[in-house]
Design a protein around this motif. Structure first.
Motif, short mmCIF file in Angstrom:
data_model
loop_
_atom_site.label_atom_id
_atom_site.label_comp_id
_atom_site.label_asym_id
_atom_site.label_seq_id
_atom_site.Cartn_x
_atom_site.Cartn_y
_atom_site.Cartn_z
N GLY A 566 0.80 -1.22 0.00
CA GLY A 566 0.00 0.00 0.00
C GLY A 566 0.82 1.26 0.00
N THR A 657 -5.77 -4.65 -0.33
CA THR A 657 -4.84 -3.53 -0.17
C THR A 657 -3.80 -3.52 -1.28
OG1 THR A 657 -5.13 -3.60 2.24
CG2 THR A 657 -3.18 -2.44 1.40
N LEU A 660 -5.44 -2.31 -4.48
CA LEU A 660 -5.66 -0.86 -4.46
C LEU A 660 -4.37 -0.11 -4.78
CD1 LEU A 660 -8.02 -0.49 -1.35
CD2 LEU A 660 -8.64 -0.26 -3.77
N SER A 661 -3.24 -0.63 -4.30
CA SER A 661 -1.95 0.00 -4.62
C SER A 661 -1.67 -0.09 -6.12
CB SER A 661 -0.83 -0.69 -3.83
OG SER A 661 -1.05 -0.58 -2.45
N GLU A 664 -3.77 2.45 -7.92
CA GLU A 664 -3.21 3.80 -7.78
C GLU A 664 -2.17 4.07 -8.86
OE1 GLU A 664 -0.52 6.43 -4.65
OE2 GLU A 664 -0.82 4.29 -4.35
N LEU A 691 -10.76 1.01 2.44
CA LEU A 691 -10.91 2.38 1.96
C LEU A 691 -11.17 3.35 3.11
CD1 LEU A 691 -13.07 1.89 -1.28
CD2 LEU A 691 -10.66 2.54 -1.16
N TRP A 698 -6.85 6.73 0.86
CA TRP A 698 -7.17 6.17 -0.45
C TRP A 698 -8.01 7.13 -1.28
CZ3 TRP A 698 -4.29 2.63 -2.23
CH2 TRP A 698 -3.75 1.62 -1.42
N ARG A 701 -5.61 9.14 -3.17
CA ARG A 701 -4.66 8.43 -4.02
C ARG A 701 -5.30 7.80 -5.24
NH1 ARG A 701 -1.81 4.66 0.43
NH2 ARG A 701 -0.95 3.70 -1.48
#
Length: 836
Positions: A566, A657, A660-661, A664, A691, A698, A701
């Motif tokens: 993350g 997680t 999500l990275s 981004e 989130l 987040w 980002r």
């Protein structure tokens, strides 16, 4: 063969050889022991001086045999000949990976002491530091083989004049050689010592030829990567990785046969191969010309311990007469005359062979003629070296001397047979076949079923082509894609260029039914997507590609763990700044190359997309487990099922997680929205929890479209038989119908219970022993018979964790009445499986 030996084993071997060589050098300065082994009176020693007449003749004078320490004899008479035999038998890769000099030259790299040079961008005036290398366009880069051949000539001259048997001089000579290798290793990166300075490199080149008898063939390896003796190192995870910095191209350490064919027409190769035969003849014949007899090399040569005193004495003694030419002049004169003589002979034979073929109107290639003559000259040089120089010194090996001699003859004959018939066309065909094998191997086809007991690797070149032609279900689109990848690989490796590719790949085009028009279309598409493949001015060599790929892999290892945790990409780059800077210096990465690799690494076709696909697959599996633990088991509120469910939730949160990275970094790329939607579908609740973590920010980002896709409510996942499970009700035991779960069994179908059993077995692959123990008892909850059988197998397996074995023993020893409630049956195991 030797290329497959792990680097950590070869590293240990190099240490042993380096230590052994160090001990040998020290013995040249002080050795009170080995002289006893050469004393003529030591009848039990195989190394004693043997003279039938009680003396040794030297220039007509009878010399009394004198005992001598064996250091020089061991080095010149055993180690060097053994290295030459190793080259012929195992190829250059064996010696290159063991050579003590190569090992010493790499010591500065190991400690990070290598010289860096400052590189300034003329436009931006920015600068960077990179590993210093020799430019192949420089004088040394263009003439390195002449330099190394000259050093070999000088080395042999120095040996005959100063260090052949003078232990003190030899010790100093070897010590200075080690110092030179160490210095070059400090001044330049890569294998600069081996590629540009080592006088043994021309010898390795000659005796290896296209390949050794047992040498590996890099162009036919199924898995492209580390090959032969290419530079490699071991990372923190214990995995071997390439350390190639492209110090020379083409590189003999990466693909010896490719380097051989690519350089075959160069004049320096012609000089080396033809003159080396004369160098060998002149070197060993000089002992006869100097002493006047053939016995001098066998014993007396090692007793000439003060060679400095003989420099101005007669260097020739022929037909009982000393010729007043000083040895200082006679030695280089002999070597030069014989080298020039065989060089002239080689040129004459080459021209004569061409005229012979021309008169008979036979087509020929210059490289074929030259290769055949090179092979014959090498065969002669090897056997002359052994029988004229080494064999007379092996009297200590009786009665095995003849056995060794026959072994050398057989090895050299096999090498001659394998090498004489080789050609660059054959090498190219095998390279293309190997590439075709790799592409066919990517198809979702069971080749073992088609080929019986054979595999793709077992097929010969022609058989691979035939298979590609008759392969069932091999559509025209797949044929074109396969051909495209083969063509791309051939262009990348420099095996073909855009103009020659049509003719070179003709046989493959015919078998894959690719027309010349389709070939041109595919070539044009490659030129659009990767223009450097077709542009000779900007085309990267294979060594350059390896250098960039090594940096790419190193960058992945540094960044991906942080990104998956993350950490924003910018923060990850900042945290690893020093390590990335060292990596750039090591692989000589420019700013443009770094920017391009970062873009490729994190674009929609790069490693992050591959990682995202793998993570979505994990979430699919976790979602199936989640549904089963909540909807597909008799008593989901039981503590053991709640424990397994908690582990699934934890894993879902971690994977979410990481995804999500990745989102981004991908930003608004086309595939990012699809990933977000799939993530929300498979792990919606966990995504919302992640989130809402304030510290991770987040909402700042992630882009608005991604946030919108992640905040859409989705219906719960429904698990069906079509999700990859085979429902076989017969596998359930009769005890299942009346077991601990019988109170709620009627509300759960046997199909659902079958899926539950399969998924619970998957938990045994988890590393946590608590989860394994919980899954064992959960299986018992559904089907006691399967649970007991599994417990019995676990307690007998010593590799299983003690917690799991203890749970199995408790389960088997519990005296639970048949048909008792599940909660009551679980009492003995609750202390083990409960979480505070």
């Amino acid at each position: 063969m030797f290329s497959k030996i792990p680097e950590k084993h070869m590293h240990a071997s190099r240490w042993l050889l380096a230590v052994g060589w160090g001990i040998l050098i020290l013995s040249l300065f002080y050795d009170p022991i080995s002289a006893y082994l050469t004393d003529p009176s030591s009848t039990l020693s195989p190394f004693r001086i043997r003279t039938g007449q009680g003396c040794l003749l030297f220039q007509g004078v009878c010399m009394s045999p004198i005992a001598y320490p064996m250091g020089a004899r061991i080095f010149w008479g055993m180690i060097i000949p053994l290295a030459v035999v190793t080259l012929v038998a195992f190829g250059h890769e064996a010696w290159r990976r063991m050579c003590p000099l190569a090992f010493v030259s790499q010591i500065p790299r190991f400690f990070g002491w290598q010289r860096k040079r400052k590189v300034v961008n003329p436009e931006t005036k920015s600068f960077r530091y990179e590993l210093a290398l020799i430019d192949q366009r420089s004088w040394l880069g263009r003439n390195q083989l002449y330099v190394q051949s000259g050093l070999l000539f000088v080395g042999l001259t120095v040996r005959l004049l100063f260090v052949n048997s003078d232990r003190l001089a030899l010790g100093i000579f070897l010590g200075l050689t080690l110092l030179c290798a160490l210095t070059v290793g400090f001044l330049f990166g890569g294998k600069t010592w081996c590629q540009y300075f080592c006088p043994m490199a021309p010898v390795q080149m000659v005796y290896t030829g296209p390949r050794g008898v047992l040498g590996s063939e890099a162009h036919q390896e199924q898995r492209k990567g580390i090959s032969q003796s290419m530079c490699r190192t071991v990372d923190g995870a214990g995995q071997e990785k390439s350390a190639c910095v492209s110090c020379q191209s083409p590189c003999i350490d990466i693909d010896a046969e490719r380097a051989y064919w690519d350089n075959l027409k160069r004049p320096d190769r012609q000089v080396l191969y033809y003159s080396y035969l004369g160098l060998v003849i002149g070197f060993y014949l000089y002992f006869f010309l100097y002493s006047g007899n053939w016995n001098f090399l066998g014993g007396a040569v090692w007793t000439e311990t003060n060679q400095l005193s003989t420099l101005l004495k007669p260097g020739f003694y022929v037909l009982g007469q000393a010729i007043p030419i000083p040895k200082l002049v006679a030695v280089p004169l002999t070597l030069a005359v014989f080298s020039a003589g065989t060089y002239g002979l080689g040129r004459f034979l080459e021209a004569s062979y061409k005229r012979y073929l021309h008169k008979r109107r036979r087509t020929f290639k210059t490289e074929v003629i030259r290769h055949r003559l090179f092979t014959v000259f090498t065969f002669l040089a090897f056997n002359i070296l052994f029988f004229l120089g080494v064999f007379p010194t092996l009297v200590w090996l009786e009665p095995l001397r003849l056995f060794v001699a026959w072994g050398v003859v057989i090895i050299s004959a096999i090498w001659l047979y394998r090498s004489l018939g080789r050609s660059s066309d054959q090498y190219l065909r095998e390279s293309l076949t190997s590439s075709l094998r790799r592409q066919l191997g990517k198809l979702a086809i069971n080749f073992r079923q088609l080929l019986g007991d054979r595999t793709l690797e077992d097929l010969k070149s022609d058989e691979v082509y035939v298979l590609a032609k008759v392969l069932p279900g091999f559509s025209q689109e797949q044929r074109q894609q396969t051909y495209r990848e083969v063509l791309k690989e051939a262009l990348e490796n420099g095996n073909v260029d855009s103009s020659s590719s049509l003719g070179v790949l003709q046989q493959m085009r015919e078998q894959l039914e690719i027309s010349s028009e389709e070939h041109q279309i595919i070539l044009t598409e490659l030129g659009i997507h990767e223009p450097e493949l077709l542009d000779p001015q900007h085309k990267l060599s294979r060594e350059q590609r390896l250098r960039l790929e090594s940096y790419r892999q190193g960058l992945e290892r540094l960044l991906l763990d942080l990104v998956h945790q993350g950490v924003p990409l910018e923060d990850a780059l900042e945290q690893k700044n020093n390590q990335i800077r060292s990596l750039k210096q090591e692989y000589r990465i420019s700013g443009a190359e770094d920017a391009q690799i970062l873009a490729e690494l994190f674009n929609q076709d790069g490693v992050l997309m591959r990682a995202a696909d793998a993570m979505l697959d994990q979430l699919q599996t976790l979602s199936q487990r989640e549904f089963t633990l909540t909807q597909g088991v008799p008593n989901p509120n039981n503590a053991v099922f709640e424990l397994l469910y908690a582990s699934v939730e934890s894993h879902q949160g971690l994977v979410s997680t990481q995804l999500l990275s990745i989102l981004e970094i991908l930003g608004d790329q086309p595939n990012a929205l699809h990933i977000a939607q799939s993530l929300n579908t498979l792990a919606g609740r966990q995504v919302q929890s992640v989130l809402q973590t304030p510290s991770l920010r987040w909402s700042e980002r992630l882009s608005p479209p991604i946030l919108a896709a992640l905040n859409v409510e989705v219906p719960p996942l429904q698990l069906t038989a079509e999700d990859g499970f085979t429902l076989v009700e017969e596998d359930f035991s009769e005890e299942l119908l009346n077991g601990p779960a019988s109170t709620t069994l009627r509300s759960i179908s046997l199909s659902q219970l079958k899926i539950a059993i399969q998924i619970l077995h998957e938990f045994f692959h988890e590393p946590d022993p608590l989860i394994q123990a919980a899954s064992l008892y959960a299986i018992y909850q559904i089907d006691p018979q399967q649970g007991k059988q599994l417990a019995e197998s676990l307690i007998q397996d010593e590799s299983i964790d003690s917690l799991v074995q203890d749970a199995g023993r408790r389960l088997l020893s519990s005296s639970v009445a048949k048909g008792r409630a599940a909660v009551q049956a679980s009492a003995p195991l609750v202390p083990i499986l409960s979480i505070d």
